[in-house]
Design a protein around this motif. Structure first.
Motif, PDB file in Angstrom:
ATOM      1  N   LEU A 135     -56.708  35.555  -3.564  1.00  0.00           N
ATOM      2  CA  LEU A 135     -58.025  35.111  -4.013  1.00  0.00           C
ATOM      3  C   LEU A 135     -58.383  33.754  -3.408  1.00  0.00           C
ATOM      4  O   LEU A 135     -59.511  33.544  -2.952  1.00  0.00           O
ATOM      5  N   GLY A 136     -57.436  32.839  -3.365  1.00  0.00           N
ATOM      6  CA  GLY A 136     -57.672  31.532  -2.751  1.00  0.00           C
ATOM      7  C   GLY A 136     -57.964  31.642  -1.262  1.00  0.00           C
ATOM      8  O   GLY A 136     -58.834  30.950  -0.738  1.00  0.00           O
ATOM      9  N   GLN A 137     -57.234  32.518  -0.573  1.00  0.00           N
ATOM     10  CA  GLN A 137     -57.475  32.695   0.859  1.00  0.00           C
ATOM     11  C   GLN A 137     -58.845  33.304   1.117  1.00  0.00           C
ATOM     12  O   GLN A 137     -59.540  32.901   2.042  1.00  0.00           O
ATOM     13  N   VAL A 138     -59.265  34.247   0.308  1.00  0.00           N
ATOM     14  CA  VAL A 138     -60.571  34.874   0.488  1.00  0.00           C
ATOM     15  C   VAL A 138     -61.679  33.859   0.234  1.00  0.00           C
ATOM     16  O   VAL A 138     -62.650  33.767   0.980  1.00  0.00           O
ATOM     17  N   LEU A 139     -61.542  33.079  -0.824  1.00  0.00           N
ATOM     18  CA  LEU A 139     -62.598  32.142  -1.189  1.00  0.00           C
ATOM     19  C   LEU A 139     -62.672  30.929  -0.274  1.00  0.00           C
ATOM     20  O   LEU A 139     -63.756  30.440   0.026  1.00  0.00           O
ATOM     21  N   LEU A 140     -61.544  30.407   0.156  1.00  0.00           N
ATOM     22  CA  LEU A 140     -61.558  29.120   0.838  1.00  0.00           C
ATOM     23  C   LEU A 140     -61.213  29.161   2.323  1.00  0.00           C
ATOM     24  O   LEU A 140     -61.562  28.239   3.052  1.00  0.00           O
ATOM     25  N   ASP A 141     -60.532  30.211   2.793  1.00  0.00           N
ATOM     26  CA  ASP A 141     -60.093  30.223   4.185  1.00  0.00           C
ATOM     27  C   ASP A 141     -60.898  31.154   5.083  1.00  0.00           C
ATOM     28  O   ASP A 141     -61.161  30.826   6.223  1.00  0.00           O
ATOM     29  N   GLY A 142     -61.271  32.300   4.614  1.00  0.00           N
ATOM     30  CA  GLY A 142     -61.844  33.364   5.435  1.00  0.00           C
ATOM     31  C   GLY A 142     -62.917  32.920   6.410  1.00  0.00           C
ATOM     32  O   GLY A 142     -63.301  31.767   6.492  1.00  0.00           O
ATOM     33  N   GLU A 143     -63.404  33.879   7.203  1.00  0.00           N
ATOM     34  CA  GLU A 143     -64.426  33.583   8.203  1.00  0.00           C
ATOM     35  C   GLU A 143     -65.672  32.996   7.567  1.00  0.00           C
ATOM     36  O   GLU A 143     -66.245  32.042   8.077  1.00  0.00           O
ATOM     37  N   GLU A 144     -66.110  33.601   6.472  1.00  0.00           N
ATOM     38  CA  GLU A 144     -67.305  33.075   5.824  1.00  0.00           C
ATOM     39  C   GLU A 144     -66.975  31.951   4.866  1.00  0.00           C
ATOM     40  O   GLU A 144     -67.866  31.277   4.391  1.00  0.00           O
ATOM     41  N   GLY A 145     -65.734  31.697   4.534  1.00  0.00           N
ATOM     42  CA  GLY A 145     -65.262  30.607   3.682  1.00  0.00           C
ATOM     43  C   GLY A 145     -66.280  30.036   2.706  1.00  0.00           C
ATOM     44  O   GLY A 145     -67.401  29.763   3.066  1.00  0.00           O
ATOM     45  N   TYR A 146     -65.880  29.901   1.505  1.00  0.00           N
ATOM     46  CA  TYR A 146     -66.794  29.434   0.468  1.00  0.00           C
ATOM     47  C   TYR A 146     -66.481  28.009   0.035  1.00  0.00           C
ATOM     48  O   TYR A 146     -66.885  27.598  -1.043  1.00  0.00           O
ATOM     49  N   MET A 147     -65.778  27.250   0.856  1.00  0.00           N
ATOM     50  CA  MET A 147     -65.414  25.886   0.493  1.00  0.00           C
ATOM     51  C   MET A 147     -66.650  24.987   0.408  1.00  0.00           C
ATOM     52  O   MET A 147     -66.794  24.215  -0.533  1.00  0.00           O
ATOM     53  N   VAL A 148     -67.552  25.084   1.370  1.00  0.00           N
ATOM     54  CA  VAL A 148     -68.744  24.224   1.381  1.00  0.00           C
ATOM     55  C   VAL A 148     -69.659  24.536   0.194  1.00  0.00           C
ATOM     56  O   VAL A 148     -70.067  23.620  -0.518  1.00  0.00           O
ATOM     57  N   PRO A 149     -69.993  25.814  -0.095  1.00  0.00           N
ATOM     58  CA  PRO A 149     -70.808  26.063  -1.291  1.00  0.00           C
ATOM     59  C   PRO A 149     -70.112  25.621  -2.577  1.00  0.00           C
ATOM     60  O   PRO A 149     -70.763  25.158  -3.510  1.00  0.00           O
ATOM     61  N   PHE A 150     -68.790  25.737  -2.628  1.00  0.00           N
ATOM     62  CA  PHE A 150     -68.036  25.288  -3.801  1.00  0.00           C
ATOM     63  C   PHE A 150     -68.200  23.779  -3.991  1.00  0.00           C
ATOM     64  O   PHE A 150     -68.433  23.301  -5.102  1.00  0.00           O
ATOM     65  N   GLU A 151     -68.101  23.023  -2.918  1.00  0.00           N
ATOM     66  CA  GLU A 151     -68.286  21.570  -3.000  1.00  0.00           C
ATOM     67  C   GLU A 151     -69.731  21.209  -3.322  1.00  0.00           C
ATOM     68  O   GLU A 151     -69.990  20.259  -4.065  1.00  0.00           O
ATOM     69  N   PHE A 152     -70.692  21.958  -2.778  1.00  0.00           N
ATOM     70  CA  PHE A 152     -72.100  21.709  -3.113  1.00  0.00           C
ATOM     71  C   PHE A 152     -72.349  21.918  -4.604  1.00  0.00           C
ATOM     72  O   PHE A 152     -73.115  21.174  -5.222  1.00  0.00           O
ATOM     73  N   ALA A 153     -71.721  22.935  -5.182  1.00  0.00           N
ATOM     74  CA  ALA A 153     -71.884  23.186  -6.619  1.00  0.00           C
ATOM     75  C   ALA A 153     -71.330  22.018  -7.435  1.00  0.00           C
ATOM     76  O   ALA A 153     -71.940  21.603  -8.425  1.00  0.00           O
ATOM     77  N   SER A 154     -70.201  21.466  -7.024  1.00  0.00           N
ATOM     78  CA  SER A 154     -69.637  20.331  -7.768  1.00  0.00           C
ATOM     79  C   SER A 154     -70.523  19.094  -7.629  1.00  0.00           C
ATOM     80  O   SER A 154     -70.725  18.359  -8.601  1.00  0.00           O
ATOM     81  N   ILE A 155     -71.078  18.872  -6.451  1.00  0.00           N
ATOM     82  CA  ILE A 155     -71.988  17.733  -6.265  1.00  0.00           C
ATOM     83  C   ILE A 155     -73.264  17.943  -7.068  1.00  0.00           C
ATOM     84  O   ILE A 155     -73.787  17.005  -7.677  1.00  0.00           O
ATOM     85  N   LEU A 156     -73.762  19.182  -7.121  1.00  0.00           N
ATOM     86  CA  LEU A 156     -74.950  19.482  -7.910  1.00  0.00           C
ATOM     87  C   LEU A 156     -74.724  19.191  -9.389  1.00  0.00           C
ATOM     88  O   LEU A 156     -75.582  18.608 -10.053  1.00  0.00           O
ATOM     89  N   LEU A 157     -73.553  19.566  -9.915  1.00  0.00           N
ATOM     90  CA  LEU A 157     -73.239  19.271 -11.319  1.00  0.00           C
ATOM     91  C   LEU A 157     -73.147  17.765 -11.551  1.00  0.00           C
ATOM     92  O   LEU A 157     -73.621  17.259 -12.582  1.00  0.00           O
ATOM     93  N   LEU A 158     -72.568  17.041 -10.617  1.00  0.00           N
ATOM     94  CA  LEU A 158     -72.465  15.588 -10.757  1.00  0.00           C
ATOM     95  C   LEU A 158     -73.845  14.935 -10.747  1.00  0.00           C
ATOM     96  O   LEU A 158     -74.144  14.072 -11.583  1.00  0.00           O
TER      97      LEU A 158
END
Length: 173
Positions: free
Chosen positions: A133-156
């Motif tokens: 699950l971590g590899q799919v969400l954060l590593d893959g070709e489409e990687g969801y690391m940037v949207p994940f960080e945007f969501a945390s900045i949006l909450l802040l």
């Protein structure tokens, strides 16, 4: 009727009731408590789908972090009955019409949808594994690391904005 189906019906009834009470309640603290109960019943639905990791993360993130943040901002805003703005009837009528239209759209989508098994081919990958699950969400070709960080900045930013909006100005004599 099987026990799983009965559990699903009970959880669904509690979820719908608490979601309605979240919106309908006039006291913001009661609304927040109803929302927490709603989040826990949704986690129960995840358990029925055999997604234990998702259920635990849902409880930790939503019921823990976000609801605590929401409760702190509600308490910080110091909402009083005197300060409450009464909505005109046309606004309430508009909200009911939009709600009914959204319900109709969701019901139409639900009736016309096809099962997920027909859409997704079986891949044999175990998505219950935290490593996969971590590899799919954060590593893959489409990687969801940037949207994940945007969501945390949006909450802040939302939290800081709420604090600044609710801050009372000092009156200088």
């Amino acid at each position: 009727m099987s026990a799983v189906l009965l559990t699903f019906y009970i959880l669904s009834a509690i979820t719908l009731a608490t979601a309605f009470l979240t919106i309908y309640s006039r006291n913001p603290i009661h609304s927040a408590i109803y929302l927490v109960i709603c989040f826990f019943t949704i986690a129960g639905h995840y358990l029925l789908l055999n997604a234990q990791f998702l259920a635990i993360v849902h409880i930790i993130v939503y019921s823990g972090a976000i609801m605590i943040l929401l409760l702190f901002t509600i308490m910080l805003m110091n909402l009083n009955k005197e300060d409450e703005v009464h909505k005109p009837r046309i606004t309430r009528l508009g909200a009911v019409v939009v709600f009914c239209c959204m319900c109709l759209i969701m019901l139409t989508i639900f009736v016309n949808s096809q099962p997920v098994a027909d859409l997704v081919p079986a891949s044999g990958i175990d998505y219950q594994s935290i490593k996969v699950l971590g590899q799919v969400l954060l590593d893959g070709e489409e990687g969801y690391m940037v949207p994940f960080e945007f969501a945390s900045i949006l909450l802040l930013v939302a939290m800081i904005g709420t604090v600044l909006l609710s801050k009372k100005e000092k009156v200088q004599l």
